[in-house]
Write a protein that holds these residues in place. Structure first.
Motif, PDB file in Angstrom:
ATOM      1  N   PRO A   8      70.369  89.914  74.540  1.00 32.71           N
ATOM      2  CA  PRO A   8      70.717  89.409  75.872  1.00 32.71           C
ATOM      3  C   PRO A   8      70.063  88.054  76.119  1.00 32.71           C
ATOM      4  O   PRO A   8      68.966  87.781  75.633  1.00 32.71           O
ATOM      5  CB  PRO A   8      70.144  90.458  76.825  1.00 32.71           C
ATOM      6  CG  PRO A   8      69.825  91.641  75.992  1.00 32.71           C
ATOM      7  CD  PRO A   8      69.666  91.170  74.577  1.00 32.71           C
ATOM      8  N   ILE A   9      70.735  87.201  76.877  1.00 34.83           N
ATOM      9  CA  ILE A   9      70.214  85.862  77.170  1.00 34.83           C
ATOM     10  C   ILE A   9      68.851  85.954  77.846  1.00 34.83           C
ATOM     11  O   ILE A   9      67.951  85.190  77.570  1.00 34.83           O
ATOM     12  CB  ILE A   9      71.215  85.076  78.035  1.00 34.83           C
ATOM     13  CG1 ILE A   9      72.460  84.754  77.210  1.00 34.83           C
ATOM     14  CG2 ILE A   9      70.586  83.798  78.567  1.00 34.83           C
ATOM     15  CD1 ILE A   9      73.585  84.126  77.990  1.00 34.83           C
ATOM     16  N   GLY A  10      68.674  86.928  78.726  1.00 35.70           N
ATOM     17  CA  GLY A  10      67.401  87.083  79.419  1.00 35.70           C
ATOM     18  C   GLY A  10      66.249  87.322  78.466  1.00 35.70           C
ATOM     19  O   GLY A  10      65.151  86.817  78.663  1.00 35.70           O
ATOM     20  N   ARG A  16      60.870  82.790  74.951  1.00 32.75           N
ATOM     21  CA  ARG A  16      60.453  81.387  74.949  1.00 32.75           C
ATOM     22  C   ARG A  16      59.109  81.209  75.666  1.00 32.75           C
ATOM     23  O   ARG A  16      58.389  80.253  75.413  1.00 32.75           O
ATOM     24  CB  ARG A  16      61.506  80.494  75.604  1.00 32.75           C
ATOM     25  CG  ARG A  16      62.757  80.312  74.775  1.00 32.75           C
ATOM     26  CD  ARG A  16      63.682  79.310  75.403  1.00 32.75           C
ATOM     27  NE  ARG A  16      63.147  77.962  75.321  1.00 32.75           N
ATOM     28  CZ  ARG A  16      63.348  77.135  74.301  1.00 32.75           C
ATOM     29  NH1 ARG A  16      64.048  77.511  73.268  1.00 32.75           N
ATOM     30  NH2 ARG A  16      62.830  75.918  74.327  1.00 32.75           N
ATOM     31  N   TRP A  17      58.784  82.118  76.579  1.00 31.45           N
ATOM     32  CA  TRP A  17      57.536  82.025  77.331  1.00 31.45           C
ATOM     33  C   TRP A  17      56.370  82.695  76.613  1.00 31.45           C
ATOM     34  O   TRP A  17      55.226  82.574  77.030  1.00 31.45           O
ATOM     35  CB  TRP A  17      57.720  82.613  78.730  1.00 31.45           C
ATOM     36  CG  TRP A  17      58.453  81.646  79.588  1.00 31.45           C
ATOM     37  CD1 TRP A  17      59.785  81.626  79.868  1.00 31.45           C
ATOM     38  CD2 TRP A  17      57.890  80.509  80.236  1.00 31.45           C
ATOM     39  NE1 TRP A  17      60.084  80.541  80.656  1.00 31.45           N
ATOM     40  CE2 TRP A  17      58.945  79.842  80.900  1.00 31.45           C
ATOM     41  CE3 TRP A  17      56.615  79.981  80.319  1.00 31.45           C
ATOM     42  CZ2 TRP A  17      58.739  78.681  81.636  1.00 31.45           C
ATOM     43  CZ3 TRP A  17      56.414  78.822  81.053  1.00 31.45           C
ATOM     44  CH2 TRP A  17      57.468  78.186  81.704  1.00 31.45           C
TER      45      TRP A  17
END
Length: 143
Positions: A8-10, A16-17
């Motif tokens: 999922p994009i989320g 990334r964090w």
């Protein structure tokens, strides 16, 4: 076009964090050490630049790296100047919590000069990756 990445994009955005969150943990851990345990983390700078004796290179480097990790977290949104300013502000705020944390650590005290060094490190990181050739290299590493 066939999508080959089924995450999922989320989840990709959250991952990334991860570098920023890990680095914040490293900063917290380092702040938990006493001054004696840390010693002089970056003594080479004090040797090379003796006139900058009061400058804490450890804070500078820690928040330079944190700003880069946050820039990576924001991705291409971080290219705008307002986002660069937001990243510096967020690093500064984390620096405030870091100094508050040091209030509870033996042999450590909060210091406004540390906040200055944190902000300088974060700001210089953001300025550095706005330089066009550095930006191009950075976006290859951190698209």
């Amino acid at each position: 076009m066939i999508k080959t990445d089924y995450r999922p994009i989320g989840l990709r955005r959250m991952l990334r964090w991860l570098p920023a969150l890990i680095w914040m943990g490293v900063i917290f851990w380092l702040s938990s050490r006493t001054g004696e345990q840390l010693g002089s983390v970056l003594p080479i700078f004090k040797y090379i630049l003796p006139w900058m004796e009061s400058f804490d290179w450890g804070h500078f480097v820690a928040y330079f790296v944190l700003a880069l990790a946050m820039d990576y977290g924001f991705g291409s949104k971080a290219d705008a100047w307002r986002m660069k300013l937001l990243i510096v502000f967020l690093c500064f705020l984390y620096g405030v919590t870091d100094e508050f944390h040091q209030f509870f650590v033996d042999d450590r005290t909060p210091d406004m000069m540390d906040l200055r060094n944190d902000a300088i490190g974060a700001a210089l990181a953001m300025l550095a990756i706005k330089i066009p050739f550095i930006r191009r290299m950075w976006r290859k590493v951190a698209p």
